[in-house]
Design an enzyme around this catalytic site. Sequence first.
Site, mmCIF file in Angstrom:
data_model
loop_
_atom_site.group_PDB
_atom_site.id
_atom_site.type_symbol
_atom_site.label_atom_id
_atom_site.label_comp_id
_atom_site.label_asym_id
_atom_site.label_seq_id
_atom_site.Cartn_x
_atom_site.Cartn_y
_atom_site.Cartn_z
ATOM 1 N N CYS A 97 -0.980 -8.583 -5.324
ATOM 2 C CA CYS A 97 -0.616 -8.473 -4.339
ATOM 3 C C CYS A 97 -1.619 -7.872 -3.206
ATOM 4 O O CYS A 97 -2.206 -8.446 -2.823
ATOM 5 C CB CYS A 97 0.446 -7.017 -4.749
ATOM 6 S SG CYS A 97 -0.508 -5.761 -5.969
ATOM 7 N N SER A 151 0.906 -5.937 -8.598
ATOM 8 C CA SER A 151 -0.237 -7.057 -9.552
ATOM 9 C C SER A 151 -0.923 -6.531 -11.066
ATOM 10 O O SER A 151 -0.692 -7.650 -11.851
ATOM 11 C CB SER A 151 -1.055 -7.715 -8.452
ATOM 12 O OG SER A 151 -2.087 -6.708 -7.958
ATOM 13 N N ASN A 153 -3.478 -3.925 -4.910
ATOM 14 C CA ASN A 153 -3.393 -4.248 -6.727
ATOM 15 C C ASN A 153 -3.811 -2.832 -7.388
ATOM 16 O O ASN A 153 -4.251 -2.765 -8.619
ATOM 17 C CB ASN A 153 -5.589 -4.691 -7.484
ATOM 18 C CG ASN A 153 -5.279 -5.483 -8.573
ATOM 19 O OD1 ASN A 153 -6.311 -5.378 -8.696
ATOM 20 N ND2 ASN A 153 -4.572 -5.943 -8.892
#
Length: 182
Positions: A26, A33, A29
């Site tokens: 993403c 994600s 993070n």
Amino acid sequence: MTGQKADLDAEPPQKEIVPYRVSFVCAGNICRSPMAEVVFRSLVRGARLEEYVVTTSAGTGDWHVGEQADHRTVAALARRGYDGSAHRAKQFDPGEFGKLDLVVALDRSHDRILKAWAPTEGERSKVQMLLSFDSRQAHLTDVPDPYYSDDAMFDQVLGMIEQACKHLFRQLEPAIRQGALR
């Protein structure tokens, strides 16, 4: 004859396990994600395939490197029975493409960035959108970023990620098991 007997009694050579490697990506993070990494790793653990799958996550940006996941991410995960407390954000390293089997983008901006960073067409083809694995959510394309929202949005995003990760795992599990049995 004795030499043949010894060969028959010998242990068969152990094959080297080459795990399937997946990374969820993403922006920073710290929200989406890490959720996907924790959920997917839980699915792998539940199927007892930990030694056959390596799950990581990263961000396209570097502004949160070394930080824990957002406290709302950790809380949303905990409400569903997951532990995200050990997560530390990192930036995606394009040099890792060759070591990964699948790079899962959480939205179109990550998809574009990752594909631009991929050095070859083969590595670009490793980049896939998370929601594309779930036919009921694929039309949404992007997992929304909950960062500027409230706990309810973090819970909603986690629900989307859980469903998509379950579908992704169902698609990968037969191949992983086949590889594990060789």
